[in-house]
Write a protein that holds these residues in place. Sequence first.
Motif, PDB file in Angstrom:
ATOM      1  N   LEU A 123       0.904   4.631   1.094  1.00 50.35           N
ATOM      2  CA  LEU A 123       2.104   3.814   2.077  1.00 50.35           C
ATOM      3  C   LEU A 123       2.373   2.490   1.157  1.00 50.35           C
ATOM      4  O   LEU A 123       3.510   2.317   0.902  1.00 50.35           O
ATOM      5  N   PHE A 130       1.675   2.240  -1.997  1.00 50.30           N
ATOM      6  CA  PHE A 130       2.161   2.379  -3.115  1.00 50.30           C
ATOM      7  C   PHE A 130       3.831   2.981  -2.997  1.00 50.30           C
ATOM      8  O   PHE A 130       4.482   2.260  -3.952  1.00 50.30           O
ATOM      9  N   GLY A 131       3.932   3.485  -2.043  1.00 47.83           N
ATOM     10  CA  GLY A 131       5.562   3.721  -1.816  1.00 47.83           C
ATOM     11  C   GLY A 131       6.128   2.485  -1.718  1.00 47.83           C
ATOM     12  O   GLY A 131       7.482   2.307  -2.223  1.00 47.83           O
ATOM     13  N   LEU A 186       6.994   0.898  -5.181  1.00 44.47           N
ATOM     14  CA  LEU A 186       7.941   1.735  -5.972  1.00 44.47           C
ATOM     15  C   LEU A 186       9.252   0.991  -5.272  1.00 44.47           C
ATOM     16  O   LEU A 186      10.169   0.683  -6.323  1.00 44.47           O
ATOM     17  N   ILE A 187       9.363   0.851  -4.165  1.00 38.95           N
ATOM     18  CA  ILE A 187      10.769   0.173  -3.427  1.00 38.95           C
ATOM     19  C   ILE A 187      11.057  -1.174  -4.300  1.00 38.95           C
ATOM     20  O   ILE A 187      11.983  -1.454  -4.534  1.00 38.95           O
ATOM     21  N   GLY A 222      11.657  -0.913  -8.078  1.00 36.55           N
ATOM     22  CA  GLY A 222      12.972  -0.445  -8.223  1.00 36.55           C
ATOM     23  C   GLY A 222      14.012  -1.268  -7.742  1.00 36.55           C
ATOM     24  O   GLY A 222      14.848  -1.601  -8.694  1.00 36.55           O
ATOM     25  N   ASN A 231      16.720  -3.254 -10.783  1.00 41.32           N
ATOM     26  CA  ASN A 231      18.236  -3.085 -10.453  1.00 41.32           C
ATOM     27  C   ASN A 231      18.994  -4.289 -10.985  1.00 41.32           C
ATOM     28  O   ASN A 231      19.833  -4.168 -11.506  1.00 41.32           O
ATOM     29  N   GLY A 276       1.610   9.040  -9.565  1.00 43.40           N
ATOM     30  CA  GLY A 276       2.263   8.718  -8.117  1.00 43.40           C
ATOM     31  C   GLY A 276       3.045   9.974  -7.924  1.00 43.40           C
ATOM     32  O   GLY A 276       3.169  10.338  -6.588  1.00 43.40           O
ATOM     33  N   SER A 302      17.792   2.671 -11.746  1.00 41.74           N
ATOM     34  CA  SER A 302      16.504   2.231 -10.731  1.00 41.74           C
ATOM     35  C   SER A 302      16.370   2.845  -9.378  1.00 41.74           C
ATOM     36  O   SER A 302      15.446   2.602  -8.798  1.00 41.74           O
ATOM     37  N   TRP A 303      17.448   2.891  -8.893  1.00 38.54           N
ATOM     38  CA  TRP A 303      17.506   3.463  -7.586  1.00 38.54           C
ATOM     39  C   TRP A 303      16.696   4.598  -7.129  1.00 38.54           C
ATOM     40  O   TRP A 303      16.354   4.732  -6.059  1.00 38.54           O
ATOM     41  N   GLN A 346      13.952   5.247  -8.259  1.00 32.92           N
ATOM     42  CA  GLN A 346      12.515   4.687  -7.752  1.00 32.92           C
ATOM     43  C   GLN A 346      12.290   4.340  -6.194  1.00 32.92           C
ATOM     44  O   GLN A 346      11.718   4.509  -5.473  1.00 32.92           O
ATOM     45  N   VAL A 347      13.625   3.366  -6.020  1.00 35.30           N
ATOM     46  CA  VAL A 347      13.576   2.832  -4.609  1.00 35.30           C
ATOM     47  C   VAL A 347      13.616   3.981  -3.683  1.00 35.30           C
ATOM     48  O   VAL A 347      13.041   4.055  -2.586  1.00 35.30           O
ATOM     49  N   GLY A 403      10.274   5.905  -3.374  1.00 34.57           N
ATOM     50  CA  GLY A 403       9.496   5.058  -2.622  1.00 34.57           C
ATOM     51  C   GLY A 403       9.814   5.181  -1.473  1.00 34.57           C
ATOM     52  O   GLY A 403       8.717   5.218  -0.477  1.00 34.57           O
ATOM     53  N   THR A 404      11.008   5.191  -0.905  1.00 33.81           N
ATOM     54  CA  THR A 404      11.493   5.496   0.561  1.00 33.81           C
ATOM     55  C   THR A 404      10.782   6.742   1.096  1.00 33.81           C
ATOM     56  O   THR A 404      10.262   6.853   2.160  1.00 33.81           O
ATOM     57  N   PHE A 430       8.477   8.389  -0.058  1.00 31.67           N
ATOM     58  CA  PHE A 430       6.968   8.240   0.157  1.00 31.67           C
ATOM     59  C   PHE A 430       6.567   7.539   1.485  1.00 31.67           C
ATOM     60  O   PHE A 430       5.866   8.105   2.188  1.00 31.67           O
ATOM     61  N   VAL A 431       7.199   6.315   1.582  1.00 29.20           N
ATOM     62  CA  VAL A 431       7.066   5.649   3.131  1.00 29.20           C
ATOM     63  C   VAL A 431       7.237   6.585   4.066  1.00 29.20           C
ATOM     64  O   VAL A 431       6.385   6.818   5.260  1.00 29.20           O
ATOM     65  N   VAL A 485       4.490   9.290   4.493  1.00 25.68           N
ATOM     66  CA  VAL A 485       3.346   8.872   5.148  1.00 25.68           C
ATOM     67  C   VAL A 485       3.496   8.407   6.620  1.00 25.68           C
ATOM     68  O   VAL A 485       2.502   8.717   7.440  1.00 25.68           O
TER      69      VAL A 485
END
Lengths: 298, 308
Positions: free
Chosen positions: A108, A110-111, A114-115, A118, A122, B236, B272-273, B275-276, B279-280, B282-283, B286
């Motif tokens: 979690l 880790f996610g 990344l957010i 990122g 930007n 990752g 870069s979005w 990655q966002v 990541g989302t 991912f969240v 989980v």
Amino acid sequence: MSMQVILAQALLGLNVGVFYAMLSLGLAVIFGLLNIINFAHGAMYMLGAFIALIGYSLLEQWFGISLQIGFWASLLVAPLIVGILGVTIERFMLKRLYDLDHIYGLLLTFGITLILQGLFANYFNVSGTPYPGQPESLSGVVNLGFMYFPTYRLFAIIFSLVVCFATWYVIEHTKLGSRLRAGVENPDLTQAFGLNVPLMITLTFAFGAGLAGLAGVLAAPIYSVSPLMGADLIIVVFAVVVIGGMGSIMGAILSGLALGLIEGLTKVFYPPAASTVIFFLMVLVLLFRPAGLFGKEK
Amino acid sequence: MINRVLFIIMLVAGLGAPFYAYPVFVMDLLCFALFACAFNLLLGYAGLLSFGHAAFFGGAAYITGYVTKEWGFGPIFGILAGTGFALILGTIFGFLAIRRQGIYFAMVTLALAQIIYFLALQMPFTGGENGLQGIPRGELFGFISLNNEIAMYYFVFAVFMIGFAIIHRTINSPFGEVLQAIRENESRALSLGYDVDHFKLLAFIISATLAGTAGATKAVIFQFAALTNAHWQTSGEVILMTLVGGLGTIFGPVLGAITVGALSHELSAFGSWVQVILGTVFVVCVMVFRRGIVGEIQHRLLKKKADK
């Protein structure tokens, strides 16, 4: 090689070491009570640095608020904001994962890393933006007798050491600390004695996160502020934590300082190994003392 | 039953892919699919979270690139060399990492992998940040030129199927059963007389080796060993693929690799979005979607059966 060069690198190494110490301390405090590793710790460090940067030079441009948050105020504001983010993450996400395998907490965070990375990538250059807000009173150099050393770096070292040892003192020698340690030892029993363990957990997470944010503010005038500044650091800090073991608060602080010092000295004697020396030390520790130097395996 | 259906779909879709999709893109997906399957063997079946699999994937790519470019190895021996490197590296890393458990295991693998990343950045033959470029595709058995995209594709598909078969066989062997026992209850497996560390190490080595095969194949396809393949972010990504598809399911990682790969591809214009968004994902996975796509389907089907 002159003694002066070695001492200078040792001090610079100690400067890195205090950041390792602050971050591994935060990780250890969080791990003690929550049993999770906060991967987002590096991102929170980065966030702290960016809050200082935005507060100093971008509030007007971005939000039209004619307000400037100086360096000293950032030392308070940034950890607070990062701490609040920590509370949000713990209350709304991590809390739901406590009954599962602890690796989900790692995944979690880790996610979340990344957010956060990122988002900042930007709006900001990956190669870094310098922080212009270093206070006038800390500019220049001090004469240490054997060498001249940048005043700000000396301040960063002393300030971080004070924060680290204050944290250690609170945890090991105060009533509040004894309650925390009781929570680490046996959460159910502690709760049965009428202490609000879930609140303790939330505040501990917030405190650890705030510590990372504070380290970020302190780092901002030294390194350029970049979205990736935390990611590279956190992996080294993981190695520091494996070397030190997370069983003791003092262990986390001391291994952070010592490894920063060793890294600094490696830069003098064999520069190409400077970026990997800590990882190789980790290998040695795993071979000869798998639980870590100060570790008690849970 | 569901596995058999999925296998036929995968075979047909894989064999026909060059006729309806851009082969290089599909080959890329196949490499990541094999990578994710290898990773899943470790996390999904043995319960070990490695955060350092990029070292095997990226490291093998460099070795394959080097031996084909400088020593004139053909594609098969080149990939075998990369695979062999991953096997040796996996043995060393595995030996060190299994000394710690749980969350420490993840941190140790991550830190060890960072050594490989820095070596890839600093060693003289790797090309630093530019990566190792100009790797020849070569000729298969000395006469089939892999510069032909279709030939290259079926070669990659064959590599993938072999890797997939090895993993499938491993999971469904007595060895695989013991791994799952260790995942469920390590101390109980130990008390039943299984040498737990031995099993974990072997699982780690198999997983690392096949991750190496995937990376080595990728280097041949793109004629390029990239530094990013050895970066922790790749470690990752493979976790995300496995998680999205379904942890501990045979086809989950394949589907996960396709989903995440396609998503990254579609979103590549957003910088870069990406990655966002990853990541989302991912969240979200989980928090609410821990079974993954295949895991969720299996769960529903089993429930339906139970209701009858």
